[in-house]
Write a protein that holds these residues in place. Sequence first.
Motif, mmCIF file in Angstrom:
data_model
loop_
_atom_site.group_PDB
_atom_site.id
_atom_site.type_symbol
_atom_site.label_atom_id
_atom_site.label_comp_id
_atom_site.label_asym_id
_atom_site.label_seq_id
_atom_site.Cartn_x
_atom_site.Cartn_y
_atom_site.Cartn_z
ATOM 1 N N UNK A 224 58.553 26.238 33.050
ATOM 2 C CA UNK A 224 58.409 27.641 33.426
ATOM 3 C C UNK A 224 59.224 27.923 34.670
ATOM 4 N N UNK A 233 57.434 30.497 28.672
ATOM 5 C CA UNK A 233 56.005 30.593 28.416
ATOM 6 C C UNK A 233 55.277 30.131 29.651
ATOM 7 N N UNK A 234 53.977 30.418 29.674
ATOM 8 C CA UNK A 234 53.153 29.969 30.789
ATOM 9 C C UNK A 234 52.825 28.504 30.591
ATOM 10 N N UNK A 235 52.515 27.791 31.674
ATOM 11 C CA UNK A 235 52.167 26.378 31.531
ATOM 12 C C UNK A 235 50.939 26.218 30.640
ATOM 13 N N UNK B 572 53.832 26.310 23.522
ATOM 14 C CA UNK B 572 54.054 26.437 24.959
ATOM 15 C C UNK B 572 54.228 25.054 25.547
ATOM 16 N N UNK B 674 52.511 34.469 40.524
ATOM 17 C CA UNK B 674 51.411 33.865 41.264
ATOM 18 C C UNK B 674 51.931 32.599 41.912
ATOM 19 N N UNK B 681 55.328 31.151 40.753
ATOM 20 C CA UNK B 681 55.479 30.972 39.308
ATOM 21 C C UNK B 681 55.458 32.332 38.631
ATOM 22 N N UNK B 682 56.369 32.502 37.669
ATOM 23 C CA UNK B 682 56.409 33.769 36.935
ATOM 24 C C UNK B 682 55.365 33.764 35.828
ATOM 25 N N UNK B 684 54.172 35.244 32.203
ATOM 26 C CA UNK B 684 54.741 35.863 31.001
ATOM 27 C C UNK B 684 53.657 36.345 30.066
#
Lengths: 261, 764
Positions: A224, A233-235, B572, B674, B681-682, B684
């Motif tokens: 990310x 994508x988010x972790x 992800x 955040x 960190x972005x 999404x």
Amino acid sequence: MKRISSLLFSLGLLPLASCQKVIDLDVHNAAPQYVIEGSITDAEGPYYLRISKTASLDADGNNLPVSNALVLLRDDLGQTDTLSETIPGQYQTSHIQGMPGHTYYVEVSADGQSFAAVATMPQPVQVDSLYLLTAPSMGKELLQPVAVFKDPAGVRNYYRLVLYKNGVANKQLFVIDDQFTDGQTIKMPLPDAEVTYTATDHIRVELQGISQAMYLYYSSLQQTLGQSSAAPANPVRQFSGGNALGYFSAHTLSSREFVVQ
Amino acid sequence: MAALLLLFFIANKAMAQTRISGTVRDSKTGETLLAATISVPGQNAIGTVTNEFGFYSLAIPQGVSTLAVSYTGYKPGTIRITGSETRYDVALVPSQELKEIVVKANTTKNRLGKPQMGMEQLRPADIKDLPVLFGEKDVLKTLSLLPGVKSAGEGNSGFYVRGGGADQNLILLDGAPVYNASHLLGFFSTFNSDAIKDVTLYKGAMPAQFGGRLSSVVDVHLNDGNKKDYHVNGGIGLIASRLSVEGPLGAGKGSFLLSGRRTYADAFLKLSNKKELKNNRLYFYDLNGKANYALGKRDHLYVSGYLGKDQLGLKNEFGLDWSNRTATLRWNHIFNTRLFSNTSLIYSDYNYNIGIESNEVDYGIRSEIKDWSLKQDFSFFSNANTTFRFGLELTRHTITPGKLTDRSAGVTFALQDRHALEGAAYLSHSYQATQKLQLEYGIRLSGFAALGAGHYYALDSAGAIADTLFYGSGAIAKTYILPEPRFSISYLLSDQASVKASYARNAQYLHLIANSTAASPTDKWTPVNNIIKPGISDQVALGYYRSIAEGAYEFSAEAYYKYLQNQVDYKEGANVFTNDAIETQLLFGQGRAYGLELLLRKKTGKFTGWISYTLSRSELQIKGINQNQWYAARQDRTHDLSVVGMYQFSDKWTVSGTFVYYTGSAVTFPSGKYEVAGNTVLYYTERNAYRMPAYHRLDLAATRQLAHRKGFQSELSIGLYNAYGRENAYSITFRQNKENPGRTEAVQTTLFKFIPSITYNFKF
């Protein structure tokens, strides 16, 4: 391999012809999400957990602390610790002690929403030594700290190394596993092209023995942060119950330090 | 039974026809010509075109004594029927004034009448004077100037056809599949224009002899080599140079061609004073070779080979090299005027190697895909109105997804090799139903068997490994058999206009696993198995075609709708690099793409060129992504316009320009931010909900002929890429402002502005 595109950029052909500029972008800001960052280690307590909410992209600053949440930390021996808020958004434990091999459960309740996570602390691994080395990195000769430790054989181990220079933590995430190095002595370099070391600088490296779930979290967090995925994508999600970002980690700690001559 | 045979015999005799066949060649070089038109003057319904080996077969009514042969760029030729001779080979003379030839009405009519839709053909002569990045003529890049084909952008390899992914294009070089058709991450394609005879692109309704990819077939044929004389031609440019040698073999029975090309971009890096650039390696070379020999009047043998290699390196620290190797052996056999056969033995190999030697590590990583194929094709020209094509093909795939060697520790870790068999049988029928109606329909039955030796996995409902099954060498783990029907129809509205419709189903058994913004040479080809299913596409298309002012202009409008099944995307945080059970990292779903393509071409006169416009949409719906809602595919671009013009100023000067405009591709931008682990960190939410800024640029080029005498010709070409320096976005990333770390800013990277090029070309 995730860095291939940046490596290729540094090969010189592209910088010769490319340029960058800051632009204005119109993004729809999503409703704020909870962000929980907490850990328990095998060092002496207290342990901390921070709760905040995501900020909009054009905001000044990153997080909006969340106060008055109920945070419970339980272990597998029946102990429960209710964390108390000391600084807005930051909660700390009072008596619970983290021990390798044990499982810890955290429950967070804020504004009517609940989140839960589980983490099992692995067995400790010690850092044997730390030294400075001048070695090539991305084409330049870089002075970088190298941490040496022995990986226990026969067990899947995951590590995160945190580098401190004069008390300030380096932002980079150094995360590895022992897939190809089981049972061997690992020499982990910690290069950062933006950092130089001079005499009297105090360097400390902290070796965290983390769980597989945290390794997956950090690997996905690196993707990310790297912004090179075709599908950002988010972790990997760590909390159950609701949509919370962040993590809860139970890890072992070992560190070494020295002053640069 | 006997009555039927008698009827058949009588029916044939009653036709009172003769059948003639032969090959059409260039009179100067002896090169065979693909899709040359042979027709009967005044008889509109009778005509045919040559196949990819220059062979034709045509039934003519008794009494016809002359036939016309035509091909753009050549003076018209004639066939005079004498006695009972049935074999007529034609040699067409190239026209000096390339663009002055008026295309014969029958050639246009033939193209209007052929049911094949979604097809474009390009020859190097057509694009020779067009401006290109770094001055390297590139037939593959020129394809993106045609409707329905979108380039992946600067610095990206690959292209998208009718909304399909970059791995859905079958690129063939003399019949051999090329797995990575680009050099240096997409700046150059693997095709050296000097060695190419022509390129045919099928965007839809692929003929039944092609299969294996969902979106397109790019069929590239190499030149055979000059059969009459020895020639050398080449070019010297700023970034790359090329040299070709060709000539006859065995006293007019055959010929050979050898073409090579190398870049020396890194030579400039050596001149740099920046220490970190000095020892970098950045080059590629490629070699094309071909030889052909006639073993008598009925048999012809062809051997083609390609070898290309790219090297990128950062001193001794990091090295990445990749290479393609293909080889084809083909045997044409003409049984009689009705039956033509081609047998091919094909080898294709693509591999890459990464070497990392820095600090305390010394790793080598290798990945490879190797194919051996056998193909047998027959063309049977049954009677005046009917042609059958049928054949078989069989391919053995061997894939080494990744093998890591720790050279300092002497340890090797390998993802297991994958073996598979892919095959197909096809039958198609071309039929002229009436004077105005032509049909082409067929079926391709394709199959795939995932083989051992190896482990295959069974997954549970959460997508984790539930069981591991081992299959021995040669044992079949999973088979798929899929029928792929193909159907096209065309109806002539008049001598100048036609409408066409088509339907085609395609299956794809290899998926390209990649997960980065720049399609990287380290992407992996993964065969289908018990978990990963074959991709299937169903495409319908409708088109209107018109020829204006006696063929000086051509207009076409095609609308298509494509439905895709078993499309692949990633979870992800997917780790596709070191994960043997790649199935656990994938998500599956469906896709759909639809659009309208318009093309207006001017083909004759001093000024030639075309305008192409595509309006389209491409979307995916994958279980587990974007809350299972449809989202725009990354390659979705609503508007795509290309304007191409070439003007022959005088005998010596030609100027050209291309203008490209397209609205931005779909992209995922963050909706918040955040802090975690000391980093901003972005955050999404929706996938591909935003668009990159619109892309447009103008390229200009001018070519001046220097020497032009018998025995030596030369010219100088200068070009300017991105002539008005538009800052097109290669990528948009986010970072914290240096002065105010609390603020996040969006940064746009542009790759190329104002890139000049100079190339000196010669021929003797």
